[in-house]
Design a protein around this motif. Sequence first.
Motif, PDB file in Angstrom:
ATOM      1  N   THR B  21       0.853  -1.188   0.000  1.00 43.79           N
ATOM      2  CA  THR B  21       0.000   0.000   0.000  1.00 43.79           C
ATOM      3  C   THR B  21       0.887   1.236   0.000  1.00 43.79           C
ATOM      4  OG1 THR B  21      -1.660  -1.196   1.270  1.00 43.79           O
ATOM      5  CG2 THR B  21      -1.886   1.201   1.161  1.00 43.79           C
ATOM      6  N   VAL B  22       0.705   2.076  -1.002  1.00 44.11           N
ATOM      7  CA  VAL B  22       1.466   3.326  -1.096  1.00 44.11           C
ATOM      8  C   VAL B  22       0.496   4.479  -0.884  1.00 44.11           C
ATOM      9  CG1 VAL B  22       2.954   4.777  -2.526  1.00 44.11           C
ATOM     10  CG2 VAL B  22       3.053   2.287  -2.757  1.00 44.11           C
ATOM     11  N   THR B  23       0.804   5.353   0.072  1.00 41.79           N
ATOM     12  CA  THR B  23      -0.045   6.518   0.318  1.00 41.79           C
ATOM     13  C   THR B  23       0.690   7.764  -0.138  1.00 41.79           C
ATOM     14  OG1 THR B  23      -0.973   5.407   2.254  1.00 41.79           O
ATOM     15  CG2 THR B  23      -1.358   7.782   2.069  1.00 41.79           C
ATOM     16  N   PHE B  24       0.046   8.541  -1.000  1.00 42.31           N
ATOM     17  CA  PHE B  24       0.690   9.768  -1.465  1.00 42.31           C
ATOM     18  C   PHE B  24      -0.255  10.948  -1.278  1.00 42.31           C
ATOM     19  CE2 PHE B  24      -1.003  11.259  -5.616  1.00 42.31           C
ATOM     20  CZ  PHE B  24      -1.959  10.275  -5.838  1.00 42.31           C
ATOM     21  N   THR B  25       0.306  12.139  -1.329  1.00 36.51           N
ATOM     22  CA  THR B  25      -0.507  13.339  -1.163  1.00 36.51           C
ATOM     23  C   THR B  25      -0.304  14.236  -2.379  1.00 36.51           C
ATOM     24  OG1 THR B  25      -1.117  15.071   0.421  1.00 36.51           O
ATOM     25  CG2 THR B  25       1.232  14.693   0.115  1.00 36.51           C
ATOM     26  N   PRO B  26      -1.384  14.818  -2.905  1.00 34.90           N
ATOM     27  CA  PRO B  26      -1.231  15.670  -4.083  1.00 34.90           C
ATOM     28  C   PRO B  26      -0.555  16.991  -3.727  1.00 34.90           C
ATOM     29  CG  PRO B  26      -3.513  15.703  -3.329  1.00 34.90           C
ATOM     30  CD  PRO B  26      -2.786  14.703  -2.468  1.00 34.90           C
ATOM     31  N   THR B  27       0.144  17.575  -4.702  1.00 37.03           N
ATOM     32  CA  THR B  27       0.728  18.904  -4.463  1.00 37.03           C
ATOM     33  C   THR B  27      -0.390  19.944  -4.469  1.00 37.03           C
ATOM     34  OG1 THR B  27       1.204  19.068  -6.818  1.00 37.03           O
ATOM     35  CG2 THR B  27       2.990  18.335  -5.383  1.00 37.03           C
ATOM     36  N   PHE B  28      -1.036  20.094  -5.616  1.00 36.31           N
ATOM     37  CA  PHE B  28      -2.186  20.997  -5.716  1.00 36.31           C
ATOM     38  C   PHE B  28      -3.422  20.161  -6.010  1.00 36.31           C
ATOM     39  CE2 PHE B  28       1.070  24.048  -5.782  1.00 36.31           C
ATOM     40  CZ  PHE B  28       0.506  25.297  -5.522  1.00 36.31           C
ATOM     41  N   SER B  29      -4.560  20.556  -5.427  1.00 28.49           N
ATOM     42  CA  SER B  29      -5.764  19.731  -5.549  1.00 28.49           C
ATOM     43  C   SER B  29      -6.230  19.620  -7.003  1.00 28.49           C
ATOM     44  CB  SER B  29      -6.880  20.285  -4.669  1.00 28.49           C
ATOM     45  OG  SER B  29      -7.212  21.602  -5.039  1.00 28.49           O
ATOM     46  N   GLY B  30      -5.922  20.646  -7.809  1.00 28.22           N
ATOM     47  CA  GLY B  30      -6.365  20.614  -9.193  1.00 28.22           C
ATOM     48  C   GLY B  30      -5.298  20.115 -10.152  1.00 28.22           C
ATOM     49  N   CYS B  31      -4.252  19.504  -9.622  1.00 25.33           N
ATOM     50  CA  CYS B  31      -3.155  19.046 -10.477  1.00 25.33           C
ATOM     51  C   CYS B  31      -3.668  18.019 -11.487  1.00 25.33           C
ATOM     52  CB  CYS B  31      -2.042  18.428  -9.634  1.00 25.33           C
ATOM     53  SG  CYS B  31      -0.709  17.749 -10.641  1.00 25.33           S
ATOM     54  N   PRO B  62      -1.523  18.393   4.785  1.00 25.33           N
ATOM     55  CA  PRO B  62      -1.427  18.914   3.422  1.00 25.33           C
ATOM     56  C   PRO B  62       0.020  19.071   2.974  1.00 25.33           C
ATOM     57  CG  PRO B  62      -2.223  20.623   4.928  1.00 25.33           C
ATOM     58  CD  PRO B  62      -2.167  19.345   5.699  1.00 25.33           C
ATOM     59  N   TRP B  63       0.268  18.783   1.700  1.00 18.76           N
ATOM     60  CA  TRP B  63       1.614  18.856   1.136  1.00 18.76           C
ATOM     61  C   TRP B  63       2.186  20.256   1.313  1.00 18.76           C
ATOM     62  CZ3 TRP B  63       3.761  21.518  -3.171  1.00 18.76           C
ATOM     63  CH2 TRP B  63       5.046  21.080  -3.544  1.00 18.76           C
TER      64      TRP B  63
END
Lengths: 260, 140
Positions: B21-31, B62-63
């Motif tokens: 399981t890899v968990t990542f976080t987006p840089t910008f929500s609209g990326c 948040p990133w």
Amino acid sequence: MTTTPTTHLTDTQTQALLLKLTVLADDEIILAHRDGEWTGHAPILEEDIALANIAQDELGHAGLYLSLAQTLGGSDPDRVAFWRGPDDYRNTRLVELPKGDWAFTMVRQFLYDTAEALWLEAATRSTYAPLAEIAAKAVREEKFHVQHTALWVERLALGTPESERRTQAALTELWPHAAQLFQPVEGEAELTAAGILPDLNAVHARWTDLVTRHLVDKCGLTLPDAPTTQPGRDTHTHHLAPLLEEMQSVARQHPDAEVW
Amino acid sequence: MSITDMGMVRDVTVSDAGRVTVTFTPTFSGCPALHVIRDSIEQAVRDLGVTDVEVRSTLTPPWTTDWIGDDARERLRQYGIAPPAPTGEGQLIQLDAEPTRCPRCGSLNVRMTASFGPTLCKRMYVCDNCREPFEAFKSV
């Protein structure tokens, strides 16, 4: 952070939150479309890109709201965006008015961005963790919008007599519509009492103070009289239907497409 | 630059049954690259011979550009992109942008020419010392 798991929302609270998330997303989607209309038409290339960036952020926020709404029983975000007509959209009239001139676009964006930034900042303290998380993410992005549009309004208001005239005209037309951003949805009071949603009146007061300092004290503009009572979000101008027709045309021509 | 250089990968777990399981976080929500990033993560893990892969995204915390490592910052600078300044505890509404250095000559005598750039995470500058036009990472 105090958290209220989804299961602890009552049915009434869930319905009210679903509605609130939908109206928030609707404002973002419609404003993003209006901003997108400048793509290829903005005064200079840098602003073309800037407004497209801002529109992209607003659509990102709509995606966050609608994804959360989906976990509460709402429809797929693409269905919500592309398959509802003007009778079902709950955006403010502020965001659906035609894009107008550059001053109109920048004043509207400034009024909207400041309201959104202050609401999001308050929403980071929501007792409903999924909303607090969304707010913490989105408010960081909104900061850049406020910086950008505040500078543009200042530049236009203090620029030439022509730019000042246009900026004041935009503010005079938009001001009554901006008040609509602070109309609560049905059931919002209960969510505010539970700490799930920010106190809209408090956000409104902070917003009025912030925009007055910028528009009047810094930019020398005149605020119109306080608006009289506005109809609700279910009342639209005739400008919304053609906007939706254009925005939804591709999705409706290709209903089986997997990704937009 | 990889997504780990960017600080976007928040967690990797391997279950007893071998599920990764890899968990990542987006840089910008609209990326717009989020779908691509998600698919690429899954493919990268599969390429290691893992068959059971789950990719999750999270918004919390948040990133922030503070998670971009020193080594990655230096590579950004060498490429000609000014790395982000520390975010600090800025006010919500602030009109002054964070200080930025020219990636070529290091001068602080720079001018922002556009507050938004070709991607959501960057803005445009020109250096008034060496005349270099450059992109700079926003501090988020």
